[in-house]
Design an enzyme around this catalytic site. Structure first.
Site, PDB file in Angstrom:
ATOM      1  N   HIS A 229       0.809  -1.220   0.000  1.00 57.94           N
ATOM      2  CA  HIS A 229       0.000   0.000   0.000  1.00 57.94           C
ATOM      3  C   HIS A 229       0.841   1.268   0.000  1.00 57.94           C
ATOM      4  CE1 HIS A 229      -3.094  -2.636   2.367  1.00 57.94           C
ATOM      5  NE2 HIS A 229      -3.062  -2.936   1.081  1.00 57.94           N
TER       6      HIS A 229
ATOM      7  N   LYS B 253       6.705   6.165   7.236  1.00 59.48           N
ATOM      8  CA  LYS B 253       6.240   5.261   8.292  1.00 59.48           C
ATOM      9  C   LYS B 253       7.419   4.747   9.114  1.00 59.48           C
ATOM     10  CE  LYS B 253       2.363   3.856   5.423  1.00 59.48           C
ATOM     11  NZ  LYS B 253       1.928   2.867   4.405  1.00 59.48           N
TER      12      LYS B 253
ATOM     13  N   TYR C 198       2.645   1.375  14.047  1.00 54.40           N
ATOM     14  CA  TYR C 198       3.511   2.223  13.230  1.00 54.40           C
ATOM     15  C   TYR C 198       3.036   3.670  13.222  1.00 54.40           C
ATOM     16  CZ  TYR C 198       0.048   0.691   9.681  1.00 54.40           C
ATOM     17  OH  TYR C 198      -1.103   0.368   8.989  1.00 54.40           O
TER      18      TYR C 198
ATOM     19  N   ASP D 181      -6.853  -6.149  -1.159  1.00 53.37           N
ATOM     20  CA  ASP D 181      -5.513  -6.604  -1.544  1.00 53.37           C
ATOM     21  C   ASP D 181      -5.587  -7.734  -2.567  1.00 53.37           C
ATOM     22  OD1 ASP D 181      -3.942  -6.035   1.708  1.00 53.37           O
ATOM     23  OD2 ASP D 181      -4.520  -4.692   0.079  1.00 53.37           O
TER      24      ASP D 181
HETATM   25  C1  LIG Z   1      -4.953   2.601   7.055  1.00 59.35           C
HETATM   26  C2  LIG Z   1      -6.158   3.088   7.814  1.00 59.35           C
HETATM   27  C3  LIG Z   1      -7.353   2.385   7.810  1.00 59.35           C
HETATM   28  N1  LIG Z   1      -8.435   2.854   8.518  1.00 59.35           N
HETATM   29  C4  LIG Z   1      -9.668   2.046   8.507  1.00 59.35           C
HETATM   30  C5  LIG Z   1     -10.239   1.853   7.117  1.00 59.35           C
HETATM   31  C6  LIG Z   1     -10.839   0.469   7.160  1.00 59.35           C
HETATM   32  O1  LIG Z   1     -12.188   0.533   7.602  1.00 59.35           O
HETATM   33  C7  LIG Z   1     -10.025  -0.267   8.217  1.00 59.35           C
HETATM   34  C8  LIG Z   1      -9.028  -1.231   7.645  1.00 59.35           C
HETATM   35  O2  LIG Z   1      -8.251  -0.531   6.692  1.00 59.35           O
HETATM   36  P1  LIG Z   1      -7.301  -1.332   5.707  1.00 59.35           P
HETATM   37  O3  LIG Z   1      -7.973  -2.578   5.246  1.00 59.35           O
HETATM   38  O4  LIG Z   1      -6.821  -0.342   4.662  1.00 59.35           O
HETATM   39  O5  LIG Z   1      -6.095  -1.723   6.664  1.00 59.35           O
HETATM   40  P2  LIG Z   1      -4.714  -2.420   6.196  1.00 59.35           P
HETATM   41  O6  LIG Z   1      -4.968  -3.435   5.141  1.00 59.35           O
HETATM   42  O7  LIG Z   1      -4.008  -2.811   7.437  1.00 59.35           O
HETATM   43  O8  LIG Z   1      -3.934  -1.212   5.490  1.00 59.35           O
HETATM   44  C9  LIG Z   1      -2.712  -0.720   5.980  1.00 59.35           C
HETATM   45  O9  LIG Z   1      -1.753  -1.678   5.629  1.00 59.35           O
HETATM   46  C10 LIG Z   1      -0.474  -1.263   5.234  1.00 59.35           C
HETATM   47  C11 LIG Z   1       0.524  -2.252   5.786  1.00 59.35           C
HETATM   48  C12 LIG Z   1      -0.101   0.143   5.538  1.00 59.35           C
HETATM   49  O10 LIG Z   1       1.070   0.484   5.681  1.00 59.35           O
HETATM   50  C13 LIG Z   1      -1.161   1.167   5.579  1.00 59.35           C
HETATM   51  O11 LIG Z   1      -1.137   1.875   6.811  1.00 59.35           O
HETATM   52  C14 LIG Z   1      -2.523   0.636   5.375  1.00 59.35           C
HETATM   53  O12 LIG Z   1      -2.760   0.588   3.983  1.00 59.35           O
HETATM   54  O13 LIG Z   1      -9.348   0.752   8.975  1.00 59.35           O
HETATM   55  C15 LIG Z   1      -8.381   4.019   9.244  1.00 59.35           C
HETATM   56  O14 LIG Z   1      -9.378   4.435   9.857  1.00 59.35           O
HETATM   57  N2  LIG Z   1      -7.200   4.743   9.237  1.00 59.35           N
HETATM   58  C16 LIG Z   1      -6.082   4.319   8.559  1.00 59.35           C
HETATM   59  O15 LIG Z   1      -5.033   4.997   8.617  1.00 59.35           O
END
Ligand SMILES: Cc1cn([C@H]2C[C@H](O)[C@@H](COP(=O)(O)OP(=O)(O)O[C@H]3O[C@H](C)C(=O)[C@H](O)[C@H]3O)O2)c(=O)[nH]c1=O
Length: 190
Positions: free
Chosen positions: A63, A73, A133, A171
């Site tokens: 991402h 980060k 992070y 993803d």
């Molecule tokens: C990233 C983020 C997400 N959210 C909420 C949005 C979704 O409802 C839920 C899950 O989000 P997401 O599926 O994008 O989470 P990850 O798959 O862990 O995404 C992260 O994974 C990789 C490793 C990263 O470095 C980024 O920080 C980010 O992209 O959390 C938020 O409220 N704030 C945030 O900063």
């Protein structure tokens, strides 16, 4: 008090804060702005993130957030073990498309500093792995992008195969690296 080591990707650094052990366990300053500045790292982090992944082999990534909300980060593992990866996506960079990976664990206390201009992702190596992070910009979903974690053009050796990886729908449907248009430009020397 803070060991800073380069990685194969210029700009991506491995930080290890000192741990003070005693009979109870340990104490560590996991982030200290002045100590980072003493090493020339002056990033204004504004948001801390924390996620739990229950299954071994959970992959989150690759991402990024595009400018003007690109994020530096500082990543560490709060529980368990994970393999953390950064991929250079700065157009014009001599290491464009190259990746580096480091095992971060609650036990080794290591942290990966990933500047804006790099994809970030990780795979978990234990059940109930927690990642924490710091980010240098706020969440801006309208600027988010994702690239397939297993794209052969990048060729990351995650230690898991695509059929067993635990992925979010986002993803699983991420674009390939070949069709990806990076919003980042390398600011390096001419
Ligand atoms: C990233 C983020 C997400 N959210 C909420 C949005 C979704 O409802 C839920 C899950 O989000 P997401 O599926 O994008 O989470 P990850 O798959 O862990 O995404 C992260 O994974 C990789 C490793 C990263 O470095 C980024 O920080 C980010 O992209 O959390 C938020 O409220 N704030 C945030 O900063």
């Amino acid at each position: 008090m803070l060991d800073v080591q380069p990685t194969a990707l210029p700009g991506v650094m491995l930080l290890t804060p000192r741990r003070f052990g005693d009979a109870r366990g340990f104490f560590s300053e996991t982030w200290n702005r002045q100590r980072m500045a003493d090493h020339g790292i002056t990033i204004d982090f504004v948001q801390d993130n924390h996620s739990l992944s229950a299954e071994v082999g959970t992959v989150r990534g690759l991402h990024f957030q595009a400018p003007p909300h690109a994020q530096d980060k500082l990543v560490r593992c709060g529980r368990g073990r994970l393999f953390d990866v950064a991929v250079d996506i700065r157009v014009g960079s001599p290491t464009y498309g190259n990746w580096v990976g480091v095992e971060l664990s609650a036990e080794n206390g290591k942290q990966l500093l990933i500047p804006a201009g790099f994809l970030h992702g990780f795979v978990t190596r234990t059940p109930d792995t927690e990642i924490v992070y710091k980010c240098s910009d706020y969440y801006a979903p309208e600027t988010e992008g994702a690239v397939r974690y297993d794209d052969p053009m990048v060729g990351i050796d995650w230690g898991v195969d695509a059929s067993t990886a635990v992925l979010s729908d986002k993803d699983a449907q991420a674009q390939g690296f070949k069709t990806f248009n990076s919003p980042f430009t390398w600011e390096g020397a001419a």
